[in-house]
Design a protein around this motif. Structure first.
Motif, short mmCIF file in Angstrom:
data_model
loop_
_atom_site.label_atom_id
_atom_site.label_comp_id
_atom_site.label_asym_id
_atom_site.label_seq_id
_atom_site.Cartn_x
_atom_site.Cartn_y
_atom_site.Cartn_z
N ASN A 72 76.60 21.22 32.65
CA ASN A 72 77.82 20.62 33.20
C ASN A 72 78.61 21.63 34.03
O ASN A 72 79.15 21.29 35.08
N LEU A 73 78.65 22.86 33.56
CA LEU A 73 79.37 23.90 34.30
C LEU A 73 78.67 24.29 35.60
O LEU A 73 79.30 24.84 36.50
N ALA A 74 77.39 23.97 35.70
CA ALA A 74 76.63 24.30 36.92
C ALA A 74 77.22 23.63 38.15
O ALA A 74 76.97 24.07 39.27
N TYR A 75 78.02 22.61 37.97
CA TYR A 75 78.61 21.89 39.10
C TYR A 75 80.03 22.38 39.41
O TYR A 75 80.72 21.79 40.22
N LEU A 161 68.19 16.79 34.53
CA LEU A 161 67.69 15.94 35.62
C LEU A 161 68.61 14.75 35.85
O LEU A 161 68.87 14.35 36.99
N TYR A 162 69.11 14.18 34.78
CA TYR A 162 70.08 13.09 34.87
C TYR A 162 71.34 13.56 35.61
O TYR A 162 71.81 12.87 36.52
N LYS A 163 71.87 14.71 35.21
CA LYS A 163 73.08 15.25 35.88
C LYS A 163 72.82 15.51 37.36
O LYS A 163 73.67 15.25 38.21
N PHE A 164 71.65 16.04 37.67
CA PHE A 164 71.29 16.31 39.05
C PHE A 164 71.26 15.01 39.85
O PHE A 164 71.84 14.92 40.94
N ALA A 165 70.60 14.00 39.31
CA ALA A 165 70.52 12.70 40.01
C ALA A 165 71.92 12.10 40.17
O ALA A 165 72.25 11.56 41.23
N GLU A 166 72.72 12.21 39.15
CA GLU A 166 74.10 11.67 39.20
C GLU A 166 74.91 12.37 40.29
O GLU A 166 75.70 11.73 40.98
N ASN A 167 74.70 13.67 40.46
CA ASN A 167 75.47 14.43 41.45
C ASN A 167 74.90 14.32 42.87
O ASN A 167 75.53 14.76 43.81
N CYS A 168 73.71 13.78 42.99
CA CYS A 168 73.14 13.57 44.33
C CYS A 168 73.73 12.31 44.89
O CYS A 168 73.73 11.96 45.97
#
Length: 168
Positions: A72-75, A161-168
């Motif tokens: 989560n902090l990666a964003y 992967l879910y977070k990545f897709a959500e942020n794309c």
């Protein structure tokens, strides 16, 4: 200078929605920690978030909990900078890291505070899940070496992967 300490997390997970009334943090620490909790998605408009509830069930002593927070902090700008700029298995000295921060647009008046925050974050179990390890001289962090998570939990990888897709 106000990156969180393990005791703050322990208080937050102990008090949950009563944290605001019961914590023992100073006002500056409290303010910065609440921002950190929001960035880690442990605090939302309802209070103790669903992610926090999941981590509470898994336990703060489990590296998967810290990996979820780091995902989560990666964003956030600061942690995203570390992920993109500091390569795995490479050592970055303090002066070199500060010069990279400045060359990437960080204000010179902030870079020592940013380094100090990185030094505090590395003291947390984030160090076990990809943030890295510290080289110290006389109790001061002089370098950071990014290290990979040795035994990643496949469920956490799926979450990333879910977070990545959500942020794309």
């Amino acid at each position: 200078h106000h990156a969180p300490k393990i005791e703050w997390f322990t208080q937050y997970f102990s008090y949950k929605n009563e944290f605001d009334e019961k914590h023992s943090l100073g006002s500056q620490m409290y303010s910065f920690f609440k921002r950190f909790l929001r960035d880690a998605e442990l605090l939302d408009e309802t209070g103790f978030s669903k992610i926090a509830q999941t981590i509470d069930r898994v336990g703060l002593n489990n590296t998967s909990s810290w990996a979820i927070m780091l995902i989560n902090l990666a964003y956030t700008p600061q942690i995203n900078w570390v992920i993109k700029r500091m390569n795995i298995n490479e050592t970055y000295g303090k002066d070199y890291t500060i010069s990279l921060l400045v060359s990437d647009g960080a204000k010179e008046s902030w870079v020592k505070d940013i380094w100090s925050s990185f030094s505090r974050i590395i003291e947390l179990p984030f160090s076990e899940v990809g943030f890295g390890s510290a080289t110290k001289e006389k109790n001061r962090v002089t370098a950071i070496t990014r290290t990979p998570w040795q035994n990643p939990d496949p469920r956490v990888i799926l979450y990333s992967l879910y977070k990545f897709a959500e942020n794309c």
